[in-house]
Scaffold this motif. Structure first.
Motif, short mmCIF file in Angstrom:
data_model
loop_
_atom_site.label_atom_id
_atom_site.label_comp_id
_atom_site.label_asym_id
_atom_site.label_seq_id
_atom_site.Cartn_x
_atom_site.Cartn_y
_atom_site.Cartn_z
N ARG A 147 16.58 -97.58 19.31
CA ARG A 147 16.86 -96.41 20.14
C ARG A 147 17.68 -95.43 19.32
O ARG A 147 18.64 -95.84 18.66
CB ARG A 147 17.62 -96.87 21.39
N TYR A 159 26.27 -88.60 25.80
CA TYR A 159 25.92 -89.97 26.15
C TYR A 159 25.33 -90.71 24.94
O TYR A 159 24.53 -90.16 24.19
CB TYR A 159 24.88 -89.98 27.29
N ASP A 210 16.89 -92.24 25.06
CA ASP A 210 17.36 -92.23 26.45
C ASP A 210 17.91 -90.85 26.80
O ASP A 210 18.86 -90.37 26.18
CB ASP A 210 18.48 -93.28 26.59
N HIS A 212 19.06 -90.17 29.82
CA HIS A 212 20.13 -90.47 30.77
C HIS A 212 20.15 -89.50 31.95
O HIS A 212 21.21 -88.95 32.31
CB HIS A 212 21.50 -90.55 30.06
N GLU A 236 13.30 -92.45 27.97
CA GLU A 236 13.93 -93.16 29.10
C GLU A 236 14.65 -92.19 30.04
O GLU A 236 15.32 -91.26 29.59
CB GLU A 236 14.92 -94.16 28.51
N ASP A 237 14.56 -92.49 31.33
CA ASP A 237 15.27 -91.75 32.37
C ASP A 237 15.28 -90.24 32.12
O ASP A 237 16.34 -89.61 32.07
CB ASP A 237 16.73 -92.26 32.46
N GLU A 262 16.82 -98.58 35.30
CA GLU A 262 18.02 -99.40 35.12
C GLU A 262 18.95 -99.33 36.33
O GLU A 262 19.76 -100.23 36.52
CB GLU A 262 18.76 -99.00 33.82
N ARG A 283 12.65 -100.70 33.90
CA ARG A 283 13.90 -101.17 33.30
C ARG A 283 14.79 -101.95 34.25
O ARG A 283 15.96 -102.20 33.96
CB ARG A 283 14.66 -99.96 32.73
MG MG Z 1 19.59 -95.99 29.86
#
Ligand code: MG
Ligand code: GCO
Length: 402
Positions: A147, A159, A210, A212, A236-237, A262, A283
């Motif tokens: 990642r 983040y 990600d 986030h 991701e997200d 997640e 996730r």
């Molecule tokens: Mg995440």
């Protein structure tokens, strides 16, 4: 095999963890992770005040009946606190059943479907140069999937960029700290970063990223499209997932694979996204999605829709969750990848475990149960410390998604 005793153990070896320990009348013990980052004591109370009294005297073999008793019996279904508490009981019961059978848990879940569980690690740096060096370091450690997160020019912090390069702990203060966010700066920087990664390392090895939860659907669509040449394993997200129809907009614009879940706690959180083929990786985790029993239902449903597993594995998910998750991911047919953010040496000492990292994979080991134990004497040396996740503001002061 009746449940004779149930203890809720809170410890902070570098970060807070809540663990449920079940002891049977014949002396076996089973462990379940009950850690909900920043809200640990809410789950400890839910377990201690409301769940433990109902467990004593129950047949420890009746996993599904216990799950439904806690889910339907609470009347107040779903939600992270409830589902994390149920997950802890479920995981501890699977641990007990496997120990009673004298088998590693994956054998009860259908047996091994692969050699090991391929994991991704977190390469991150304050700027592009440092991030690229970190990618190199993870490649040198044998990771096949990495990642990539980086500080963004013009923003003081963001983040995913950690002080300590192997462990990332965003819950850093009792009262939330504040980060600043600029979507414009981020969207300009990301294609440059991933281009630099592919120029230096080529296309062998998976790259993940990600977001986030920070973009709107059309911004996420633009990002997904701009990153297509760099062939991400997943994005991701990209947007917060409360409004799931929004993911149709992403799908209309980009073929970059999407991972999400997640923060999901039941199959109902993922039903539209999976059922409409709006995502590629799910996730959800053992600890926050109702334990091994419920996560397996989510993953079975996902398998029908070509969605594969990508279980969350940040440091706030304890070694107990990680161990249990590795057994499940070794057994399922639709495995994708597993996150592996390493725990600190203190955490590893409090939770001795059978799993190990080798050649880019985690291996759950052959110990009966899920293979993770708790050294209660060591745990007692690390009392609970209040810690919250940060919040995030736009540069004009507007509160944004963290
Ligand atoms: Mg995440
Ligand atoms: C990840 C996650 C974590 C979460 C953290 C919250 O992909 O690993 O986004 O970094 O922010 O687990 O508790």
């Amino acid at each position: 095999m009746k449940i004779a005793k149930a203890d809720v153990i809170v410890t902070c070896p570098g970060r807070n963890f809540v663990t449920l320990k079940l002891t049977t009348d014949d002396g076996l013990t089973g462990l379940g992770d009950a850690t909900l980052n920043g809200r640990e004591l809410a789950v400890a109370s839910y377990l201690g005040d409301h769940v433990v009294p109902c467990l004593i005297g129950r047949d420890a073999h009746r996993i599904d009946d216990t799950w439904h008793t806690l889910y339907r019996g609470a009347y107040w279904r779903r939600g992270p606190v409830t589902m994390t508490a149920i997950a802890a009981v479920d995981t501890a019961l699977w641990d007990l059943k496997a120990k009673a059978a004298g088998l590693p848990l994956y054998q009860l879940l259908g047996g091994r479907s692969r050699d090991g569980v391929t994991v991704y690690g977190h390469a991150n740096g304050a700027d592009m140069a440092e991030t690229l060096d970190e990618v190199q370091r993870f490649r040198d450690m044998g990771y096949k999937a990495i990642r990539v997160q980086s500080g963004i020019p013009g923003l003081a912090s963001t983040y995913g960029v950690s002080k300590d390069k192997l462990f990332y702990e965003p819950a850093d203060a009792a009262v939330p700290t504040e980060n600043l966010w600029s979507t414009e700066a981020y969207l300009d920087f990301m294609p440059k970063l991933l281009d630099a990664v592919r120029v230096r390392f080529g296309y062998d090895g998976h790259i993940l990223h990600d977001v986030h939860h920070r973009l709107t659907p059309i911004e996420a669509a633009r990002l997904g499209k701009s990153l297509e040449p760099y062939r991400l394993f997943w994005l991701e997200d990209p947007v917060p997932a409360e409004n799931q129809e929004a993911f149709r907009i992403l799908r209309q614009h980009t073929v970059t694979p999407i991972a999400i879940g997640e923060v999901f706690n039941t199959i109902w959180d993922a039903k539209t996204l999976i059922g409409e083929h709006l995502i590629d990786y799910i996730r959800a985790t053992v600890v926050h999605a109702g334990g091994i029993s419920h996560l397996r239902r989510i993953l079975d449903f996902a398998a029908l829709h070509h969605v594969r597993s990508g279980c969350h594995g940040a440091t706030d998910l304890s070694p107990v969750c990680l161990g249990a998750s590795l057994h499940l991911n070794l057994a399922i047919p639709n495995f994708g990848v597993h996150e592996y953010m390493r725990h600190t040496a203190e955490t590893d000492a409090v939770f001795p475990h059978a799993y190990s990292f080798r050649d880019g994979m985690l291996h759950p080991g052959e110990a009966p149960g899920h293979g993770v134990t708790l050294d209660e004497t060591a745990a007692a040396r690390f009392p609970y410390k209040p810690a919250s996740l940060p919040i995030n503001r736009l540069t004009d002061g507007t509160l944004w998604h963290w």
